[in-house]
Design an enzyme around this catalytic site. Structure first.
Site, PDB file in Angstrom:
ATOM      1  CG  ASP A 135       0.993   0.268   6.949  1.00 22.92           C
ATOM      2  OD1 ASP A 135       2.003  -0.300   6.545  1.00 22.92           O
ATOM      3  OD2 ASP A 135       0.836   1.656   6.467  1.00 22.92           O
ATOM      4  CG  ASP A 151      -5.365   4.328   6.092  1.00 25.13           C
ATOM      5  OD1 ASP A 151      -6.920   4.474   6.084  1.00 25.13           O
ATOM      6  OD2 ASP A 151      -4.810   5.380   5.718  1.00 25.13           O
ATOM      7  CG  ASP A 209      -2.597   1.662   9.302  1.00 29.00           C
ATOM      8  OD1 ASP A 209      -2.860   0.876   8.743  1.00 29.00           O
ATOM      9  OD2 ASP A 209      -1.913   2.709   9.211  1.00 29.00           O
ATOM     10  CD  GLU A 224      -2.093   0.944   3.030  1.00 28.43           C
ATOM     11  OE1 GLU A 224      -1.576  -0.123   3.945  1.00 28.43           O
ATOM     12  OE2 GLU A 224      -2.414   1.981   3.676  1.00 28.43           O
TER      13      GLU A 224
END
Ligand code: 0RA
Length: 637
Positions: free
Chosen positions: A501, A505, A503, A428
């Site tokens: 990641d 996103d 997280d 990403e």
């Protein structure tokens, strides 16, 4: 007449048989339950519950309770007839002990009508017993409560009575053997899903579920059966008519039930079950269902003057756009095929299901002209969109984007041209992409950075998807095409690794990509080509000692092992914060990394999540967020 007491020889023979049976199961557990990982572990519960469901099918049981204990045990209770306790004529022991230690299908006390041969189900509760550290059975029958305990399948004492008892039923409580299983931790959600599924498939039963470790108890009862199942699958969508169409017929000894409903989306959801067993890889029943659907809808549309000639004929894809269906059939001798035994092989079933659905669906359409009109207009629109998509694809192809030479500019390809050894990392953003490029082994590892948001495939038809740059880059890099035209022989990398990641996103992108694969390239998943990278969350250092941790618990443990004081802990907020060397060491280098292989169930879950969180319907989203408050805080789609 009193039965003959067993001779010493007979008694020894039966004991030897018990021990031999036991050691066969313990030596090759995989032969009986498929595997010794989490999947096999959950099979233990399913096996016992399936036995209780057999009592439901015999009309003898209305309630089942499943409890996951805080001691790692599972308890399954039912109000069925209770396992017989009278003396077994051959073994001269209570039938209960025989059922729990040796009994195989086909003997006097085997009461199942629908066999599940060739599958991993119906192997018998003695298999659960053999693979449990301990197991206790309590049977209410003949006015008494009977009890026996076993350790690793061996009775610790004869069956004894614990006193008077009313009614009938069976309770089986066991703790899986940690020497057999890689993990003995039951997953609440996995068990819960299966129980809910069973309550739809068997509308007469109420299933109570308690997880003593966490969360409130729940009860599942769905008098509406598979129609209600379809309604539930469609909660996050806008259905085109209600209630779902329900079709029921028998062909020969096969019982066939289908419920279906269209929604205003573009995807197909079909859940198929054979003797209550989910067949995610389909098989002859699904083929028969699809063939009947296409044929019957075309016949009706032609008669109604909605389509003309062969050129306007609706394809299978057209009639399945926005279709949610549940198929539940009962077959006497099912043959399950494939690696995970998740596909029905019986060839006669195709014709049986096809004939039943042809007849009953035609009847339904005759009796429900308004519904017929709505669903046919939907299919005709799909046919028109298909034509538009074909044109769009042709255009893209002419521009050299879909096939051949024109690989996307963003792709840092590997040197190897051997797909079997090649890996594609989908990353990403450009910054993480840069790190990955430096950290890879360029001989066999390719990097594709994706920028911006991937289109939500739940909300777009193929023609629109193909206009999205990120999706086009992905399709081109992977090489197999998309939708109906997939050609796995053109796969350019045998490992496709999603590296995002840890997280919000990252989770978002992962969910979108998994849904895209699930919907448009499911073969990549079923053939085992899709993986999730496992980047660490923490890096710990003390002097020259370095460790990585993937969870908070691991971090604390590693810090403890390093001696606590003077340990510096770095939290990686994203892949971009790692150096190329760190990323290679922890996440990319085949010698050191772990990859998670994505199963079709994982992908289906991602798809459900996306449907709920991004769908039109507000209520399911609110409910979902309420129920899953913790997970959703780090999902935030
Ligand atoms: C053998 C024969 C019968 C029932 C059962 C086994 C049985 C097994 C399990 C396992 C969990 N719950 C169960 N309930 C029943 C038939 C009994 C009869 O004909 O009376």
């Amino acid at each position: 007449m009193t039965p003959e007491p067993p001779s010493v020889a007979e008694y020894d023979a039966s004991s030897i048989q018990v021990l031999e049976g036991l050691s066969a199961v313990r030596k090759r557990p995989g032969m009986y339950i498929g595997s010794t990982d989490a999947r096999g572990l959950h099979h233990l519960i399913y096996e016992v519950v399936d036995n209780s469901i057999d009592e439901v099918l015999a009309g003898a049981c209305s309630e089942i309770s499943v409890t996951l204990g805080s001691d790692g045990s599972a308890t399954i209770t039912d109000n069925g007839r209770g396992i017989p306790v009278e003396e077994h004529p051959k073994y001269h022991k209570p039938a209960l002990e025989i059922v729990m230690t040796v009994l195989h299908a086909g003997s006097k006390f085997d009461r199942t009508t629908y066999k599940v041969s060739g599958g991993l189900h119906g192997v018998g509760v003695h298999v659960v017993n053999a693979l449990s550290e301990w197991l206790e059975v309590r049977v209410r029958r003949d006015g008494r409560l009977h009890f026996q305990r076993y350790e690793r399948g061996v009775p610790v004492a004869p069956v004894r009575s614990l006193g008077a008892a009313e009614g009938t039923g069976t309770e089986i409580r066991f703790r899986p053997d940690p020497n057999v299983f890689e993990t003995i931790l039951f997953d609440r959600e996995t068990v819960r899903r299966r129980l809910k599924e069973l309550s739809f498939l068997n509308p007469g039963v109420t299933i109570h579920f308690t997880d003593e470790r966490d969360g409130p108890p729940e009860s599942f009862h769905h008098a509406g059966g598979i129609s209600e199942f379809v309604t539930d699958l469609n909660v996050a969508t806008v259905p085109l008519f209600s209630p779902p169409a329900y079709l029921h017929a028998r062909r020969d000894t096969t019982d066939i039930e289908v419920a279906l409903q269209y929604n205003d989306g573009y995807n197909e959801t079909t859940l198929a079950f054979v003797n209550n067993i989910h067949t995610p890889d389909g098989g002859t029943h699904v083929v028969g269902y699809r063939a009947a659907l296409t044929r019957t809808l075309n016949d009706y549309a032609r008669k109604a003057g909605l389509i003309k000639g062969d050129k306007e004929a609706l394809t299978g894809e057209d009639v399945r756009e926005g279709l949610t269906g549940v198929i539940s059939i009962k077959v006497l001798e099912p043959q399950f095929e494939g690696q995970t035994k998740a596909r029905l092989g019986n060839s006669e079933v195709k014709g049986q299901v096809e004939s039943a659905v042809n007849e009953k669906l035609a009847e339904y359409l005759e009796e429900h002209p308004a519904e017929a009109q709505i669903l046919l207009l939907k299919a005709i629109q799909a046919a028109q969109a298909r034509e538009a998509a074909r044109k769009a694809r042709e255009l893209t192809r002419r521009k050299g984007l879909l096939e051949g030479g024109g690989l996307p500019g963003k792709l840092a390809d590997c040197h190897s041209r051997d797909p079997a050894v090649s890996e594609l990392f989908i990353v990403e953003g450009d910054s993480a992409g840069g790190t990955a490029k430096q950290g890879r082994d360029r001989e066999f590892q390719a990097i594709l950075p994706l920028r911006g948001k991937i289109l939500n495939v739940e909300k777009a038809r193929l023609d629109k998807m193909l206009q999205n740059e990120a999706i086009r880059a992905l399709i081109t890099a992977i090489g197999v095409g998309i939708g109906e035209e997939i050609d796995l022989a053109k796969l350019r990398y045998h490992k496709i690794v999603l590296m995002s990641d840890a997280d919000v996103d990252g989770a978002h992108i992962r969910t979108l990509l998994l849904t895209l694969f699930y919907r448009k390239m499911p073969q990549l998943i079923t053939e085992g080509h899709v993986y999730l990278a496992q980047p660490p969350l923490y890096r710990l250092q003390r002097g020259t000692k370095i460790a990585y941790a993937y969870t908070d618990e691991e971090r604390d443990r590693a810090a403890g092992e390093m001696g606590g004081k003077g340990v510096t802990i770095q939290r990686f907020k994203g892949l971009g914060e790692m150096t190329a060397e760190q990323l290679a060491d922890t996440t990319m280098d085949p010698a050191k990394r772990t990859l998670l292989r994505v199963t079709i169930e994982d992908a289906a879950r991602a798809n459900d999540l996306l449907q709920i969180l991004m769908g039109e319907a507000v209520e399911p989203r609110r409910l979902y967020i309420q129920e899953h408050a913790i997970e959703v805080t780090n999902l935030d789609i």
